[in-house]
Design a protein around this motif. Structure first.
Motif, PDB file in Angstrom:
ATOM      1  N   THR A  45       0.831  -1.207   0.000  1.00 36.14           N
ATOM      2  CA  THR A  45       0.000   0.000   0.000  1.00 36.14           C
ATOM      3  C   THR A  45       0.864   1.255   0.000  1.00 36.14           C
ATOM      4  O   THR A  45       0.596   2.212  -0.717  1.00 36.14           O
ATOM      5  N   ARG A  46       1.907   1.242   0.830  1.00 38.97           N
ATOM      6  CA  ARG A  46       2.853   2.366   0.909  1.00 38.97           C
ATOM      7  C   ARG A  46       4.238   1.790   1.114  1.00 38.97           C
ATOM      8  O   ARG A  46       4.535   1.212   2.161  1.00 38.97           O
ATOM      9  N   ALA A  66       8.981   4.949   0.173  1.00 36.29           N
ATOM     10  CA  ALA A  66       8.175   6.151   0.430  1.00 36.29           C
ATOM     11  C   ALA A  66       8.260   6.547   1.898  1.00 36.29           C
ATOM     12  O   ALA A  66       8.335   7.738   2.229  1.00 36.29           O
ATOM     13  N   ARG A  67       8.285   5.577   2.777  1.00 38.42           N
ATOM     14  CA  ARG A  67       8.381   5.850   4.211  1.00 38.42           C
ATOM     15  C   ARG A  67       9.736   6.484   4.552  1.00 38.42           C
ATOM     16  O   ARG A  67       9.817   7.392   5.373  1.00 38.42           O
ATOM     17  N   ASP A  97       9.667  10.088   3.297  1.00 33.79           N
ATOM     18  CA  ASP A  97       8.852  10.908   4.202  1.00 33.79           C
ATOM     19  C   ASP A  97       9.607  11.219   5.494  1.00 33.79           C
ATOM     20  O   ASP A  97       9.580  12.348   5.983  1.00 33.79           O
TER      21      ASP A  97
END
Length: 166
Positions: free
Chosen positions: A139-140, A144-145, A148
């Motif tokens: 999902t993510r 990406a984490r 971020d």
């Protein structure tokens, strides 16, 4: 110092894959755990394309291509042109691969029983935790984490903080 997530995961894979590989050796098989998703799929259906193998086994296309190539060299699989235009590569078990299935099924059942016993001894079943982690990361992504987290860290440093000597 507590090991990081990557170190822990690599160690867990070493413990699991090493034991599974040793079980194959003890069974007298020249076989690697990485072959199993391909063998299992082709045991259920007569043939598959590289793309189908990758999708069902949860592998990338390059990883599936590489694994199939190794298995062809080992004599476990055959690959032939297929599809309407002959551009797809259709993978099948070779006679040697077919002959290996009964012994592999015994090993796979023992591995499943061992995994079930591991799950039973843990506060949270490893298989359920891994399934949940994969679903969340699909999902993510972890990338990406990381981006971020880097952005949040960058934003918490004010211009005055950056100019102040240590």
């Amino acid at each position: 110092m507590k090991p990081g997530l990557g170190t822990q995961l690599r160690h867990l894979i070493e413990l699991l894959d090493g034991a599974v590989e040793q079980a194959y050796v003890e069974a007298g098989l020249d076989y690697r755990p990485r072959y199993t998703p391909v063998m299992r799929m082709l045991a259920e259906r007569q043939s598959a394309t590289i793309g189908e193998l990758a999708a069902v086994a949860g592998l990338t296309q390059p990883a599936a291509t590489q694994t199939v190539a190794v298995m062809v060299r080992k004599g476990l699989l055959t690959v032939a042109a297929g599809g309407e235009d002959g551009r797809q590569r259709v993978v099948r078990l070779s006679a040697a691969g077919e002959a290996l299935l009964p012994r592999l099924r015994v090993c796979w059942q023992a591995t499943k029983s061992a995994a079930d016993s591991l799950d039973a001894e843990l506060a949270f079943p490893l298989s359920a935790c891994l399934e949940q982690a994969i679903a969340v990361l699909e999902t993510r992504s972890f990338g990406a984490r990381i981006r971020d987290a880097s952005l949040r860290q960058h934003l918490t440093i004010t211009p005055n903080d950056a100019d102040t000597p240590g």
